[in-house]
Design a protein around this motif. Structure first.
Motif, PDB file in Angstrom:
ATOM      1  N   GLN A   1       0.562  -1.194  -0.078  1.00  0.00           N
ATOM      2  CA  GLN A   1      -0.089   0.123   0.567  1.00  0.00           C
ATOM      3  C   GLN A   1       0.793   0.990  -0.024  1.00  0.00           C
ATOM      4  O   GLN A   1       0.768   2.134   0.925  1.00  0.00           O
ATOM      5  N   THR A   2       1.782   1.389  -1.238  1.00  0.00           N
ATOM      6  CA  THR A   2       2.577   2.419  -0.693  1.00  0.00           C
ATOM      7  C   THR A   2       2.038   3.489  -1.894  1.00  0.00           C
ATOM      8  O   THR A   2       0.980   3.542  -2.277  1.00  0.00           O
ATOM      9  N   LYS A   3       2.892   4.673  -1.899  1.00  0.00           N
ATOM     10  CA  LYS A   3       2.832   5.205  -2.977  1.00  0.00           C
ATOM     11  C   LYS A   3       3.677   6.775  -4.022  1.00  0.00           C
ATOM     12  O   LYS A   3       4.658   6.552  -3.272  1.00  0.00           O
TER      13      LYS A   3
ATOM     14  N   GLN B   1       4.474   9.930  -5.089  1.00  0.00           N
ATOM     15  CA  GLN B   1       3.779  11.733  -4.815  1.00  0.00           C
ATOM     16  C   GLN B   1       5.219  12.266  -5.894  1.00  0.00           C
ATOM     17  O   GLN B   1       6.562  12.011  -5.869  1.00  0.00           O
TER      18      GLN B   1
ATOM     19  N   GLN C   1       8.302   7.673  -4.788  1.00  0.00           N
ATOM     20  CA  GLN C   1       8.052   6.182  -4.688  1.00  0.00           C
ATOM     21  C   GLN C   1       8.252   5.391  -2.691  1.00  0.00           C
ATOM     22  O   GLN C   1       9.352   5.212  -2.910  1.00  0.00           O
TER      23      GLN C   1
ATOM     24  N   SER D   1       0.239   4.007 -10.623  1.00  0.00           N
ATOM     25  CA  SER D   1       0.176   6.019 -10.263  1.00  0.00           C
ATOM     26  C   SER D   1       0.260   6.856 -11.264  1.00  0.00           C
ATOM     27  O   SER D   1      -0.393   7.739 -11.086  1.00  0.00           O
TER      28      SER D   1
END
Ligand code: F0G
Length: 503
Positions: free
Chosen positions: A130-132, A134, A153, A278
């Motif tokens: 559950q990473t992001k 940005q 990331q 993403s």
């Protein structure tokens, strides 16, 4: 401690998902120029050596860390004609509405058709991935890249705080498939934290972790201890620990979870799937990643190669692997020694000579970025392939550059540990060299959480170049550009208010 082996994977284990938009596709069967399945397997997934000179393959029920015949690393390969892969990557978005199902919630397994080696009932997941991604304009400015074009990331958001969980969920799944009851790894800290958390949360197996003495950041050591891993601290560094754990696993039939385990890298491919997801499935120009044991870079190269061959992407981003200067084997061999993949036949004399000299001169890896303090990267050959596939480059950055980049990430975002700072420091260097253009879209992978190594962070922010006892000074660091010093104040309201009002 015997491991029970069970053979069960067959084409029928995989549900056809055509009703959800996934189609059984007919595409080129063999990636990487690997020869066709021989007698060993009629399965959808199988293991094959990366060497083009060996045609033997092995079933996924076998526990191997190299090809017994050629002694080269193994890949997990798939007979894509019999796999229900999506007709477009966008199809995976359908899984977002099904988050109550653990394997669809997982940021790794929701892409499972792209590494279909396990029957669903054997999948081990603890909610990893559950990473992001940005957009990071503070970091972009630091690196000299146009605002809006640099992305970070954040793999530190995984359950154990590093990217390792992407791979450990896959290795744990395979361990579960073969009925392993004891697992092990050598680690600079994150692999051990990750293995320990999978062992403790699932209770499926015990784990033994090998670490070098004095070589592991406290955040990571505390995790292994807290999660109940049997922790063996050997005299020596990571390279020594890895050598020993391989011997122990071989002799005691223990399941090895380091990245020589080809199943681990299958899970790590998902970091790239999430980056693309993403970016709404657009391809960035660059992926920049720190290089230690070279598992990530190898996995990223395989991911892009497969996606391209499956027709799911139309171009491959360039890859930049960033070594710490004090642990720069890849940089030396690739950029200075000219070692190349060479269609699967790299000049091994070059790497062998390099390692012989290293041993003779007793050169040990040394960097403040302890996660990547590694001199013998086990995935070197796979990484050469990734660099070939991704038109890659390798750079080295020193500890000062790493820590300044790390502080920049922290000041503008969710923070990272020192090794991760190498990716932003590397992007800055490549920009200065003109290799990366200001208008390029660049993704830097932040591999570990900010809290992993508080000693390095506090040491940086309280840095004093005159203090000879200072660990940073001892490592040759002369300045810290972005310090945020704590202000000492007497316990007196007026004094405190003076300071607060002056902020
Ligand atoms: N970044 C972090 C935070 C790591 O923990 C590691 C590796 C790397 C980068 C390097 O990744 O091996 O894929 O090139 N850590 C291993 C460990 C060695 O034991 O935790 P790589």
């Amino acid at each position: 401690m015997n491991l029970q082996l069970t053979r069960f994977v067959s084409a029928t284990s995989y549900p056809a998902l055509s009703q959800t938009g996934f189609v059984l596709c007919s595409r080129s069967r063999f990636l990487f120029g690997v020869s066709p399945i021989t007698t060993t397997s009629t399965d959808v997934a199988y293991q094959a050596p990366i060497s083009p000179d060996t045609t033997t393959t092995y079933g996924v029920d076998q526990v191997l860390t190299s090809c017994p015949e050629s002694n080269t690393l193994l890949d997990i390969c798939y007979d894509w004609d019999r796999v229900p892969v999506p007709s477009s990557l966008k199809e995976f978005e359908k899984r977002w509405s099904n988050r109550h199902t653990p394997i669809d919630y997982s940021g790794v397994w929701r892409f499972r058709e792209l590494f279909p080696f396990a029957p669903e009932e054997k999948i081990v997941t603890i909610g990893e991935g559950q990473t992001k991604l940005q957009q990071a304009n503070v970091a972009a400015k630091f690196a000299g890249i146009n605002a809006g074009n640099l992305y970070l990331q954040y793999e530190g958001l995984n359950p154990s705080g590093s990217f390792k969980d992407n791979g450990m969920t896959a290795a744990s799944t395979h361990a579960n498939m073969v009925g392993a009851k004891v697992t092990a790894c050598a680690s600079t800290g994150n692999t051990s934290a990750s293995l320990a958390i999978y062992a403790s949360v699932t209770g499926l197996f015990r784990c033994v972790v090998f670490i070098g003495s004095g070589k592991i950041a406290y955040g990571k050591l505390s995790q292994a201890l807290d999660y109940g891993a049997a922790t063996i601290q050997i005299e020596g560094d990571f390279d020594d620990a890895l050598l020993r754990v391989r011997e122990v696993c071989e002799q005691e039939n223990i399941y090895l979870c380091n990245s020589v385990n080809p199943f681990r890298l299958e899970g790590q491919k998902s970091i790239m799937y999430r980056v693309l997801e993403s970016l709404q499935w657009e391809i960035p120009d660059w992926i920049v990643v720190p290089g230690g044991n070279l598992g990530n870079s190898s996995a990223f190269g395989k991911a892009f190669m497969e996606l391209k061959q499956l027709g799911l992407i139309d171009r491959i981003p360039r890859l930049a692997v960033i070594n710490a200067q004090g642990a720069n084997t890849l940089y030396q061999l690739y950029e200075e020694g000219g070692l190349r993949w060479n269609d699967g036949r790299p000049d091994v004399v070059k790497s062998d000579t390099f390692y012989t000299d290293m041993d003779e001169q007793n050169r040990r890896a040394s960097t403040l970025a302890s996660a990547i303090e590694i001199n013998r990267p086990v995935n070197l050959m796979k990484c050469l392939r990734a660099l070939d596939v991704c038109d890659g480059v390798v750079r080295e950055v020193n500890d000062e550059q790493i820590l300044d980049a790390k502080a920049t990430v922290g000041a503008g975002g969710l923070g990272c540990e020192p090794a991760s700072g190498a990716s932003l420091a590397g992007a800055k260097l490549l920009r200065e060299e003109g290799v990366i253009a200001p208008s390029d879209r660049v993704v830097c992978i932040l591999t570990g959480h900010q809290l992993k190594d508080p000693t390095a962070t506090v040491g940086y922010h309280t840095f004093n170049a005159k203090d000879k006892e200072n660990a940073l000074v001892k490592r040759g660091i002369t300045q810290a550009q972005f310090t945020n010093r704590p202000t000492p104040v007497p316990n007196d309201l007026e004094e405190i208010l003076k300071v607060v009002r002056g902020l």
